[in-house]
Design an enzyme around this catalytic site. Structure first.
Site, short mmCIF file in Angstrom:
data_model
loop_
_atom_site.label_atom_id
_atom_site.label_comp_id
_atom_site.label_asym_id
_atom_site.label_seq_id
_atom_site.Cartn_x
_atom_site.Cartn_y
_atom_site.Cartn_z
N LYS A 42 -13.52 -4.34 8.51
CA LYS A 42 -13.18 -4.53 6.83
C LYS A 42 -14.44 -6.10 6.62
CE LYS A 42 -10.47 -7.06 10.02
NZ LYS A 42 -8.81 -8.06 10.30
N HIS B 169 -8.13 -1.50 0.55
CA HIS B 169 -7.07 -2.26 0.16
C HIS B 169 -8.22 -3.92 0.45
CE1 HIS B 169 -4.03 -0.56 2.72
NE2 HIS B 169 -5.00 0.20 3.07
N CYS C 220 0.63 -1.25 0.08
CA CYS C 220 0.20 0.30 0.05
C CYS C 220 1.08 1.23 -0.13
CB CYS C 220 -1.21 0.13 0.70
SG CYS C 220 -0.30 -1.51 2.31
N ARG D 17 7.63 -10.86 4.68
CA ARG D 17 7.19 -10.99 6.32
C ARG D 17 7.83 -11.64 7.42
NH1 ARG D 17 0.97 -9.62 5.70
NH2 ARG D 17 0.99 -8.21 4.48
N ASP E 295 -3.04 -7.84 -4.88
CA ASP E 295 -3.38 -7.22 -4.22
C ASP E 295 -4.03 -6.01 -4.87
OD1 ASP E 295 -3.28 -5.36 -1.81
OD2 ASP E 295 -1.53 -4.46 -1.62
N GLN F 231 1.12 -11.50 -3.20
CA GLN F 231 -0.90 -11.23 -2.73
C GLN F 231 -0.65 -10.41 -4.23
OE1 GLN F 231 -0.02 -7.89 -0.15
NE2 GLN F 231 -1.28 -9.20 1.76
N HIS G 247 -5.84 -1.33 -4.52
CA HIS G 247 -5.76 -0.25 -3.60
C HIS G 247 -6.90 0.26 -4.82
CE1 HIS G 247 -1.98 -1.97 -2.07
NE2 HIS G 247 -3.12 -2.21 -0.29
#
Length: 648
Positions: A475, A521, A344, A373, A393, A391, A395
RNA sequence: GCCGGUAUAGCUCAGCUGGUAGAGCACCUGAUUUGUAAUCAGGGGGUCGGGGGUUCGAAUCCCUCUGCCGGCACCA
C-alpha cells in the site's frame, strides 16, 4: 601501542594511540574546545567523550552549539536525572526505560500509587537539586551476569528483562551520577550541571504498557520537555497554547460547526455551518472524481452477516463492527446483520451484477460511503477519530497490467486536490510485503514494482515502510503536514487481489476465459470528518472563502442603512455567496469583533456614506484596515474568490 | 480496552476541611443610532453527568455507570 588515524571534519587526519577518548582528542586540539566539548560523532555514531576509540575513524567533536547533539544529551540526561529524583523521593519505585522524544523525553516507572500533579512539582524541584550538585557522570562496561545479579538484588525486574533482550555482543554500559546508577546505551554529558536548570518542564503523567504490549503491566509515564535555554522553553509552551487555540473541538463550538453528545459517542451532529463545509467539500470531490473517470454508487448500511463472512470481515474484524440483531417479532426471519465498516464488499456486489468484460476495465467505482466502526472508547478524539464517518472511498477494478497507470493517475489527482485544499507539503509512505501474507513472491514482486514505478512516473519519491503492507498486498499512504508541522495520514492506495477472489469477481478476457480483476482500495481525504478536523486546525478556523461556512456578513452602522443592507445581501446571494445581514442595534465595533471571532472572512460595514454612494466598506478577516469599493465591484471580487478552485 | 484525570448556567470557570449554589461572557428587556475587535442599565436561567450509599444534612465523602480530556494499546 597501536596507532589509529582520526579524520576531522575539515579533512585533516592525525594519528592517536588506539583507545584514545574524544575528550583527549579535544584536549589535544585546544584548551577551549576541551572545555566546551560535550560529545563526539565517531563514524557518524553519537559517541560519549569518555568512550575509547579503537580504530581509524571520522571524528567530529560536538559542543552545545551543535543542536542535534546538545538536545539529545540534555534530554537524555534529564531522563536519568528525573529517574534518580523519583527514586530518591520514593525508593521503592522501579525504573524501566526513558528515551528522548520530540522536544523532550519520557521515563516509565512502576509504582503502585499514581503520580499527582503535585508530585511532578516535587520531582522537578529534586531534579534541580541534582543538577546543582554537578555530579560527575561515570561509566563502566559490565559483564552480563554481574549486571543481571546486580539488578536482581536491587529488585529491578524490568532492567533484568532489558538486559536479557540486549544482543550478546553489545557492551552493557552502566552510568552513575553520584550514587545513583542506571543501565544505559549512552552517550551522556560529563556532569549533571551541564543540563540547563531552567529550560525544562515536566508536562504530564500517563499510563503506558511495559514494552508497548497491552498484555503486560501498565506503567506510569512522565513526560518532560527540554531545551537549551529558558527562552526556547517558553517559546515551546507558547506554541502549545497557540496549538490549543486551533483545536477543532474548540473551534467547532466557537464557529458553531458541530457538536457531539453522550447518547451518540463518536458520532457527529453537524450544525448548519459545519454541514456547509462538508457539502462544499463533497461537491468539490464529486466534480474531481467525475473529471477523473469515476462512476459514483451507493450501497446499503445494514448487511446480512453472510456477506461479511464471505468477505472475511466477520472472522477478522467482528470486534470492530456494530452488530444488528433483528428481532423476531418484527422480522419475518431472525437474522444477524452488521453496519458496514467498509464499502468494498458492497462495491464488489455492484461489480458482480452482469458480466464484465476486459473492455470495462479499469472500472473506477466511487462512493461517499457512510461507515460505522466500533472503535475502542479510548481511541475516540473529537471528529478526528469517530465511530460513524464518511469516506471518499473508491475501488478501481483493473487488470494487473493496469495497476501502475491507475496508481499514477491516482497520485496525480490526489496531488491536485491537496494543492487546492492548501496542502503543498505531503509525502508518500510505501508499505511492502509483511511476514504474514498470501500470494506468491513473484506476484508481490510485480505489484510492488508497479507501485514504485507509478510513484516515479508521477514524479514523487517515497519513504519505505518495510513489512507494513496488508496481508494481501502493498500500500501507499499519503501523509500531509499541517500549518503547525503535524503529520496526518489521509490518502491511501492498497492493492488487493484477495477480496475479488473471496467474493468471486470476474471479467471475461480477450481470450474469452474468466479472469480475476485486482481491486485498488483508495481514498484521498480518508474521511470527511477527520479531514474537516484537519482543515479547521490547519487554518485555525480561517478557511479559504470558498470553504468558509459563513462567507460574508453585512453589518449596518446606523439603522438608516438597513434597507440597503438587505439589498446588498440579496446581491451577494444572487452571485452565489453565503451572506447574512446583521442589523442589530449594536456598535460597529461590537459587530466586527463578534464576526471576527466567528472567523467570518468578509465583513461589509454600511453607514450613511455607503448608502449614499451605493458602496461598501470591506474588511477582510485578519486585516486591520478596510477597503471602500462599489457594491458591484465587491460582489465580483468576492464571487470570484468564492469559486471552488477546480471551477476557476 | 488499559492507566490517570475530570464532569457545577449556552460558554469559561469559582464554590476551603459536608450546612440545600456564584462570577464573567452569552441570552432576554429597555435606553442608546453608533464608522471597524466588547455602549449602559435591568432581568431570566442550574433537581451541580446518571444511579446507589454514608450522614440530621452531600455539588462537596464512598461505590458504580456513562461521557469527555491526556497518554498507552488499537486504527482492517
Amino acid at each position: 601501542m597501536a596507532q589509529i588515524s582520526l579524520t576531522f571534519p575539515d579533512g585533516n587526519a592525525r594519528a592517536f594511540d588506539a583507545g584514545v577518548t574524544p575528550a583527549e582528542v579535544a584536549a589535544s586540539i585546544s584548551k577551549s574546545l576541551s572545555k566546551k566539548a560535550i560529545s563526539a560523532s565517531v563514524d557518524g555514531r553519537h559517541h560519549d567523550l569518555q568512550w575509547p576509540i579503537e580504530g581509524d575513524a571520522q571524528i567530529a567533536i560536538h559542543t552545545m552549539d551543535d543542536d542535534a547533539a546538545a538536545y539529545e544529551l540534555i534530554r537524555h540526561d534529564l531522563a536519568h536525572i528525573m529517574a534518580r529524583a523519583v527514586q530518591e523521593i520514593w525508593p521503592d519505585v522501579k525504573v524501566t526505560i526513558g528515551p528522548v522524544i520530540n522536544n523532550g523525553w519520557y521515563y516509565d516507572f512502576d509504582r503502585v500509587e499514581p503520580f499527582t500533579p503535585e508530585d511532578l512539582g516535587r520531582i522537578e524541584k529534586k531534579m534541580k537539586e541534582i543538577i546543582a550538585k554537578k555530579d560527575t557522570v561515570r561509566t563502566e562496561v559490565w559483564e552480563r551476569p554481574k549486571a543481571v545479579s546486580y539488578y536482581e538484588e536491587r529488585g529491578e525486574p524490568y532492567k533484568v528483562e532489558l538486559i536479557e533482550a540486549i544482543p550478546g555482543d553489545e557492551p552493557l554500559r552502566m552510568y552513575w551520577h553520584g550514587d545513583w546508577q542506571d543501565l544505559c546505551r549512552g552517550p551522556h554529558l560529563q556532569h549533571t550541571g551541564q543540563v540547563p536548570q531552567d529550560a525544562f518542564k515536566l508536562m504530564s503523567v500517563a499510563g503506558a504498557y511495559w514494552r508497548g504490549d497491552s498484555s503486560r503491566p501498565m506503567l506510569q509515564r512522565i513526560y518532560g520537555v527540554a531545551f537549551k535555554t529558558k527562552k526556547e522553553l517558553d517559546a515551546h509552551l507558547t506554541m502549545l497554547e497557540e496549538a490549543a487555540k486551533r483545536d477543532h473541538r474548540r473551534l467547532g463550538r466557537e464557529m458553531d460547526l458541530f457538536h457531539m453528545q453522550e447518547e451518540a459517542p463518536g458520532q457527529v451532529f453537524w450544525h448548519p455551518n459545519g454541514w456547509n463545509i462538508y457539502v462544499t467539500l463533497q461537491d468539490y470531490m464529486r466534480r474531481r472524481q467525475r473529471e477523473n473517470g469515476y462512476v459514483e454508487v451507493n450501497t446499503p448500511q445494514v448487511v446480512d452477516r453472510k456477506l461479511w463472512e464471505a468477505s472475511g470481515h466477520w472472522e477478522k474484524y467482528q470486534d470492530h463492527m456494530f452488530i444488528v440483531e433483528v428481532d423476531e417479532d418484527h422480522a419475518r426471519e431472525k437474522s444477524m446483520n452488521a453496519l458496514k465498516p467498509m464499502n468494498c464488499p458492497g462495491h464488489v456486489q455492484v461489480y458482480n451484477q452482469g458480466l464484465k468484460s476486459y473492455r470495462d476495465l479499469p472500472l473506477r467505482m466511487a462512493e461517499f460511503g457512510s461507515c460505522n466502526r466500533y472503535e475502542p472508547s479510548g481511541a475516540l478524539h473529537g471528529i478526528m477519530r469517530v465511530r460513524g464517518f464518511t469516506q471518499d472511498d473508491a475501488h478501481i477494478f483493473c487488470t494487473e497490467a493496469q495497476i501502475e497507470d491507475e496508481t499514477r493517475r491516482f497520485i496525480e489527482m490526489l496531488a491536485a486536490i491537496y494543492a487546492d485544499l492548501g496542502f503543498t507539503s505531503w509525502r508518500i509512505k510505501f508499505s511492502d510485503r509483511p511476514d504474514q501474507r498470501i500470494g506468491s513472491d513473484e506476484s508481490w514482486d510485480r505489484v510492488e514494482a508497479a507501485l514504485r514505478s507509478a510513484c516515479e512516473a508521477a514524479g514523487y519519491s517515497f519513504e519505505l515502510n518495510p513489512g507494513e503492507g496488508a496481508f494481501y498486498g502493498p500500500k501507499l499512504e499519503f501523509v500531509l503536514t499541517d500549518a503547525i508541522g503535524r503529520d496526518w495520514q489521509c490518502g491511501t492506495l492498497q492493492v488487493d487481489p484477495n477480496l475479488p477472489e473471496r467474493l468471486d469477481a470476474t471479467y471475461i478476457g480477450q481470450d474469452g476465459a474468466k479472469h480475476r480483476p485486482y481491486m485498488l482500495h483508495r481514498a484521498v481525504l480518508g474521511s470527511f470528518e477527520r479531514f474537516i478536523g484537519i482543515l479547521i486546525e490547519d487554518s485555525a478556523g480561517r478557511l479559504p472563502l470558498w470553504l468558509a461556512p459563513r462567507q460574508v456578513v453585512v453589518a449596518t452602522i446606523v439603522s438608516e442603512a438597513d434597507a440597503y443592507a438587505h439589498e446588498v445581501v440579496a446581491a451577494l446571494r444572487k452571485a452565489g455567496l453565503r451572506a447574512e445581514v446583521d442589523t442589530r442595534n449594536e456598535k460597529i465595533n461590537y459587530k466586527v469583533r463578534e464576526h471576527s471571532l466567528g472567523k467570518v472572512p468578509a465583513i461589509l460595514a454600511l453607514g450613511a456614506r455607503e448608502v449614499e454612494e451605493r458602496s461598501v466598506s470591506l474588511r477582510r478577516l485578519g486585516d486591520k484596515h478596510q477597503k471602500s469599493l462599489s457594491l458591484q465591484e465587491c460582489v465580483e471580487v468576492l464571487a470570484a474568490e468564492a469559486t471552488p478552485p477546480d471551477l476557476r
